[in-house]
Design a protein around this motif. Sequence first.
Motif, short mmCIF file in Angstrom:
data_model
loop_
_atom_site.label_atom_id
_atom_site.label_comp_id
_atom_site.label_asym_id
_atom_site.label_seq_id
_atom_site.Cartn_x
_atom_site.Cartn_y
_atom_site.Cartn_z
N LYS A 1 0.63 -1.22 -0.13
CA LYS A 1 0.04 -0.07 0.29
C LYS A 1 0.66 1.30 -0.08
CE LYS A 1 -3.54 -2.66 0.49
NZ LYS A 1 -2.75 -4.07 0.31
N ALA A 2 2.15 0.88 0.23
CA ALA A 2 3.24 2.07 0.34
C ALA A 2 4.12 1.75 -1.16
CB ALA A 2 3.55 1.90 1.56
N LEU A 3 3.34 1.73 -2.80
CA LEU A 3 4.03 1.97 -3.00
C LEU A 3 4.18 3.58 -3.80
CD1 LEU A 3 5.25 0.11 -5.71
CD2 LEU A 3 2.91 0.32 -7.01
N SER A 4 5.76 3.11 -3.66
CA SER A 4 6.09 4.83 -3.83
C SER A 4 7.03 5.32 -5.03
CB SER A 4 7.63 5.56 -3.04
OG SER A 4 8.17 4.52 -3.03
N TRP A 5 7.48 6.43 -5.45
CA TRP A 5 8.82 6.66 -6.38
C TRP A 5 10.08 5.63 -6.25
CZ3 TRP A 5 6.62 8.77 -10.68
CH2 TRP A 5 5.25 8.82 -10.86
N ASP A 6 9.99 5.46 -5.17
CA ASP A 6 11.86 5.10 -4.54
C ASP A 6 11.60 3.40 -5.28
OD1 ASP A 6 12.57 6.89 -3.35
OD2 ASP A 6 11.85 6.07 -1.17
N MET A 7 10.38 3.10 -5.30
CA MET A 7 10.15 1.50 -6.46
C MET A 7 10.26 2.35 -7.48
SD MET A 7 9.63 -1.89 -6.69
CE MET A 7 8.90 -2.28 -4.43
N VAL A 8 9.81 3.63 -8.79
CA VAL A 8 10.08 3.44 -10.14
C VAL A 8 11.70 3.24 -10.15
CG1 VAL A 8 9.68 4.99 -11.37
CG2 VAL A 8 7.84 4.35 -10.16
N ALA A 9 11.61 3.97 -9.46
CA ALA A 9 13.13 4.02 -9.68
C ALA A 9 14.50 2.65 -9.29
CB ALA A 9 13.83 4.86 -8.26
N LYS A 10 13.69 2.01 -8.29
CA LYS A 10 14.63 0.88 -9.05
C LYS A 10 14.12 -0.28 -9.53
CE LYS A 10 14.58 -0.41 -3.39
NZ LYS A 10 13.98 -1.02 -2.49
N ILE A 11 13.02 0.40 -10.12
CA ILE A 11 12.77 -0.99 -11.60
C ILE A 11 13.21 -0.22 -13.16
CG2 ILE A 11 10.53 -1.59 -12.61
CD1 ILE A 11 9.04 -1.57 -10.36
N ARG A 12 13.72 1.11 -13.40
CA ARG A 12 13.82 1.79 -14.03
C ARG A 12 15.45 0.78 -13.37
NH1 ARG A 12 13.28 4.36 -18.53
NH2 ARG A 12 14.01 1.86 -19.27
N ASP A 13 16.20 1.03 -13.36
CA ASP A 13 17.50 0.81 -12.78
C ASP A 13 17.69 -0.68 -13.35
OD1 ASP A 13 20.18 1.03 -11.70
OD2 ASP A 13 19.63 -0.58 -10.57
N ARG A 14 16.51 -1.51 -13.30
CA ARG A 14 16.69 -3.40 -13.34
C ARG A 14 16.31 -3.31 -14.68
NH1 ARG A 14 17.48 -7.65 -10.10
NH2 ARG A 14 17.30 -9.35 -11.02
N TRP A 15 15.17 -2.36 -15.31
CA TRP A 15 14.68 -2.68 -16.38
C TRP A 15 15.14 -1.50 -17.57
CZ3 TRP A 15 11.78 -5.82 -18.99
CH2 TRP A 15 11.51 -5.54 -20.32
N LYS A 16 16.22 -1.95 -18.66
CA LYS A 16 16.65 -1.11 -19.75
C LYS A 16 16.07 -0.60 -20.69
CE LYS A 16 20.22 -1.39 -16.84
NZ LYS A 16 20.57 -0.80 -15.44
N ARG A 17 14.58 -1.62 -20.92
CA ARG A 17 14.23 -0.98 -21.98
C ARG A 17 12.96 -0.03 -21.64
NH1 ARG A 17 13.37 -7.01 -24.39
NH2 ARG A 17 15.36 -8.02 -24.12
N PRO A 18 11.84 0.56 -22.87
CA PRO A 18 10.63 1.17 -22.23
C PRO A 18 10.56 1.15 -21.26
CG PRO A 18 11.91 1.18 -24.98
CD PRO A 18 12.44 0.43 -24.23
N PHE A 19 9.62 2.38 -20.74
CA PHE A 19 9.89 1.55 -19.87
C PHE A 19 8.58 2.51 -18.98
CE2 PHE A 19 10.36 2.42 -14.13
CZ PHE A 19 8.47 1.64 -13.98
N LEU A 20 7.24 2.43 -19.18
CA LEU A 20 5.97 3.30 -19.24
C LEU A 20 5.29 3.31 -17.29
CD1 LEU A 20 6.19 2.00 -22.10
CD2 LEU A 20 4.56 3.91 -22.51
N LEU A 21 4.87 4.65 -17.63
CA LEU A 21 4.12 4.47 -16.06
C LEU A 21 2.41 4.51 -16.39
CD1 LEU A 21 6.24 6.71 -13.48
CD2 LEU A 21 5.51 4.42 -13.60
#
Length: 418
Positions: A256-276
Amino acid sequence: MAASHRHDLAQLNGTPRRRLYTGADLARARTIEDLRARAHRKMPRFVLEYLEAGAGEETTLERERDALAEWRFLPRTLTDESERDVHGTLLGTRAAMPLAVAPTGLNGIFRRHGDLALAEGAARAGVPFVQSTMSNDRMEDVARVPNLRHWWQLYVFGGEEVWQSLVDRADAAGCEALVLTTNAQLFGRREWYARTRATKTRPSLATLANAARHPQWTLRTFSHGMPAFVNVRDHVPKDRRGFFDSAFWIREHMPKALSWDMVAKIRDRWKRPFLLKGLLHPDDVRLALDAGVDGVILGSHGGRQAESSVSALDVIAPARAIVGDRIALYMSGGIRRGSDILKALALGADAVLAGRAPLYGLCAGGADGVHRALEILRDEMRNELGQIGAPSLAHLGREMLVRTDSLPLPSEAAQPAG
């Protein structure tokens, strides 16, 4: 202002009698509403409630259609309408039209291997298919569909090893893009769908009786048992892997506390196009831009989450002002006509995602029905471009639209230029 469909204007005392086409010949389906009507004829009530229902009093669901109805075209005439090119570009790659099939979960309840059918229909139509974490076909099987532009939608739940595993699998499967849904960590109150169950995990007797009146659907869908969430099953405790138990376990373990920090972690792991996906506030669009994503998808989750929220269409203009041409700007919600797509593009969207429209096609006729739904939207786009005097999608702009609350046009709009 509620959307109005005044079919009665062309009738006198109910004549000529009009009916949507609900037969098996998909070529005779002229509109998405024809496919929808066939879906309603074939599917039991609880499936239709899952497909159609919105949250609460369904005011957000209503807003999605009302927002589109509030805009009218200002057609031009004596223009070159010979080509009417509707090809689009999604993530830098040409597509048959500026549309992707939106991620939807539990498609196995409409038809066995529903996700494969959606992927096949999308591939034939030349548009991307976004497969959901809560799909019922393995992403690796979907990835093998010929000519498919395969995107993966991510839900975050459980420990970090879960999303990391899904991201790594999507990378290994060759998925073109990753789509993180941001507005479904807490599920909306879908009251009408909930009324089809006697308990949290047991359908009501009325629901079972209604389903029994659809033997063809039962045979086609459940001939090999209940659908399973095969992409995440191994991350669910063994004693919670039943159909209902697994769905509710996953919901309970979404942070329930999904945050922009998680977005940053996923962005760091996934190198292809990433959309929200699922943004509706301009401030969140600004934060997404700062987070280094490649695109945002405005949307209300099909009106199934927040009640009485704005629609994606309401937010396109301010979102475009924020992102400029630096990242992709897509919208999802309420797409039923080719003219809906043109309105979204004219207001500033790069492309749209369609969810229910291809699902109506899936219910009506499997992969062929999905392809027919997308074909209908593309044909309507081409025709409507000619009707409004736009040679191609590149000629669409805000100046071609007027809001109904701005009609009639002010007299100064008719003054000669210069």
